[in-house]
Design an enzyme around this catalytic site. Structure first.
Site, short mmCIF file in Angstrom:
data_model
loop_
_atom_site.label_atom_id
_atom_site.label_comp_id
_atom_site.label_asym_id
_atom_site.label_seq_id
_atom_site.Cartn_x
_atom_site.Cartn_y
_atom_site.Cartn_z
N GLY A 226 -7.97 8.28 7.29
CA GLY A 226 -8.18 8.59 8.71
C GLY A 226 -9.63 8.81 9.06
N SER B 297 -12.79 4.16 4.97
CA SER B 297 -13.42 4.08 6.30
C SER B 297 -14.19 5.37 6.55
CB SER B 297 -12.34 3.97 7.40
OG SER B 297 -11.58 2.81 7.24
N ASN C 234 -10.14 0.28 -0.13
CA ASN C 234 -9.15 0.20 0.96
C ASN C 234 -9.75 0.61 2.30
OD1 ASN C 234 -7.41 -0.29 -1.14
ND2 ASN C 234 -5.99 1.35 -0.64
N GLU D 161 -1.28 6.04 -8.52
CA GLU D 161 -2.23 7.06 -8.03
C GLU D 161 -2.12 8.34 -8.84
OE1 GLU D 161 -2.46 7.54 -3.75
OE2 GLU D 161 -2.78 9.70 -3.94
N GLY E 9 -9.04 5.63 1.51
CA GLY E 9 -9.70 6.44 2.55
C GLY E 9 -11.18 6.09 2.69
N ASP F 204 -8.68 0.82 6.44
CA ASP F 204 -7.72 0.70 7.53
C ASP F 204 -8.33 1.24 8.84
OD1 ASP F 204 -5.59 0.53 9.22
OD2 ASP F 204 -4.22 1.74 8.05
N ASP G 205 0.85 -1.19 0.00
CA ASP G 205 0.00 0.00 0.00
C ASP G 205 0.89 1.25 0.00
OD1 ASP G 205 -2.42 1.39 0.22
OD2 ASP G 205 -2.39 1.33 2.42
N HIS G 206 0.64 2.18 -0.91
CA HIS G 206 1.41 3.43 -0.99
C HIS G 206 2.92 3.21 -1.00
CE1 HIS G 206 -2.13 5.99 -0.68
NE2 HIS G 206 -2.58 5.16 0.24
O1 G3H Z 1 -2.78 4.60 3.63
C1 G3H Z 1 -2.39 4.73 4.76
C2 G3H Z 1 -2.78 3.74 5.81
O2 G3H Z 1 -4.16 3.77 6.05
C3 G3H Z 1 -2.08 4.00 7.12
O3 G3H Z 1 -0.76 4.13 6.95
O4 G3H Z 1 0.04 2.38 8.54
O5 G3H Z 1 1.58 4.09 7.53
O6 G3H Z 1 -0.09 4.74 9.30
P1 G3H Z 1 0.26 3.85 8.17
P1 13P Z 2 -8.69 4.53 5.72
O1 13P Z 2 -7.73 4.38 6.85
O2 13P Z 2 -9.28 5.89 5.68
O3 13P Z 2 -9.69 3.43 5.69
O4 13P Z 2 -7.84 4.41 4.36
C1 13P Z 2 -7.17 3.25 4.06
C2 13P Z 2 -6.36 3.40 2.82
O5 13P Z 2 -6.70 4.08 1.89
C3 13P Z 2 -5.11 2.63 2.76
O6 13P Z 2 -4.41 2.89 1.58
ZN ZN Z 3 -4.51 4.83 0.87
#
Ligand code: G3H
Ligand code: 13P
Ligand code: ZN
Length: 284
Positions: A181, A211, A230, A134, A209, A232, A82-83
């Protein structure tokens, strides 16, 4: 079964008009929650690891845990970066056995994003790993930006078309009003923009994003072409709610299994709901 190519999962989702859930993992309990939920819903699923997850757990642990989980289940599981931040990191993930990588060049000028994505594609293609890129900038809910900065961060449909033509990338993450977030209010998605993008590109679209985005908006986004969603933050919330509940009821509890077990179950429930919402239940 062994980890499956994410490209295959998304192609099936495209044909079936649904989306595959991509859930962020950071430890064993989260991976178990994802797999248990997907098994109960008989759904294909993507386990994904962010920069933070790799720093926290390490690539070796994440890969080993997810491989074991996949090999011991009947449902198709993909493992995705991811990213991804650099060419080098995507190659490391490919070498460890990831079946998909994201190269996030969204902060770069368009042509540099194209060049970086093409470099990753040249390696990933050779070994059957899919690549997500992206276009536009999906920020965080904490970002302090003006309305015009926010509008400028959204994906330009013509840029998306040019990007896909210049790369042949497998999946595209777009910015249509979501952010990473916890949202302060209710996010408003730009469905017109999504529709325009979908009309110009014929590859699976990824929603980040997700959630806190209302269910009806997720459903609409899937109707309009989103094929990977996605999640998280919702898992973090469920995890912490589970831990809190146990410790509030039983402050003297010191057995990690009695604290993390209920947290895992709470995450699993959330994942099952998401899978049903995305339409991927029963598609394994
Ligand atoms: O896309 C980002 C994830 O939701 C959270 O990233 O695990 O690096 O805080 P992280
Ligand atoms: P959220 O944390 O907002 O669900 O986003 C997750 C995300 O996009 C991970 O790449
Ligand atoms: Zn993301």
């Amino acid at each position: 079964m062994p980890l499956v190519p994410v490209k295959e999962l998304l192609q099936k989702a495209e044909a079936g008009g649904y989306a595959v859930g991509a859930f962020n993992c950071n430890n064993m309990e989260i991976i178990q929650a994802i797999i248990e939920a997907a098994e109960k819903e008989k759904a294909p699923v993507i386990v994904q690891a962010s920069q933070g997850a790799i720093k926290y757990a390490g690539l070796e642990y994440i890969t080993a845990l997810t491989k074991v989980a996949a090999e011991n289940t009947f449902i198709p599981v993909g493992l995705h970066l991811d990213h991804g931040t650099s060419f080098e990191q995507t190659v490391q993930c490919i070498r460890h056995g990831f079946t998909s990588v994201m190269i996030d060049g969204s902060k770069l000028p368009l042509e540099e994003n194209i060049a970086l994505t093409n470099r990753v594609l040249a390696v990933a293609r050779a070994v059957g790993v899919s690549v997500e890129a992206e276009i536009g900038k999906i920020g965080g809910t904490e970002d302090d930006i003006t309305v015009s900065e926010w509008e400028a961060s959204l994906t330009d449909p013509e840029e998306a078309k040019h990007f896909v033509e210049a790369t042949g990338v497998d999946a595209l993450a777009i910015a249509i009003g979501t952010a990473h977030g916890q949202y302060k209010g209710t996010p408003k998605l730009d469905f017109d923009r999504l529709q325009k993008i979908k009309a110009l590109i014929n590859i699976p679209i990824v929603l980040h994003g997700s959630s806190g985005v209302p269910d009806e908006a997720i459903t609409r986004a899937i109707q309009l072409g989103v094929r990977k969603v996605n999640i998280d933050t919702n898992l973090r919330e469920a995890f912490v709610a589970g831990v809190r509940e146990v410790l509030e009821k039983d402050p003297k509890q010191i057995d990690p299994r009695k604290i993390l077990g209920p947290a895992k179950n709470k995450m699993s429930e959330v994942i099952r709901e998401k899978i049903r919402l995305f339409g991927s239940a029963g598609k394994a």
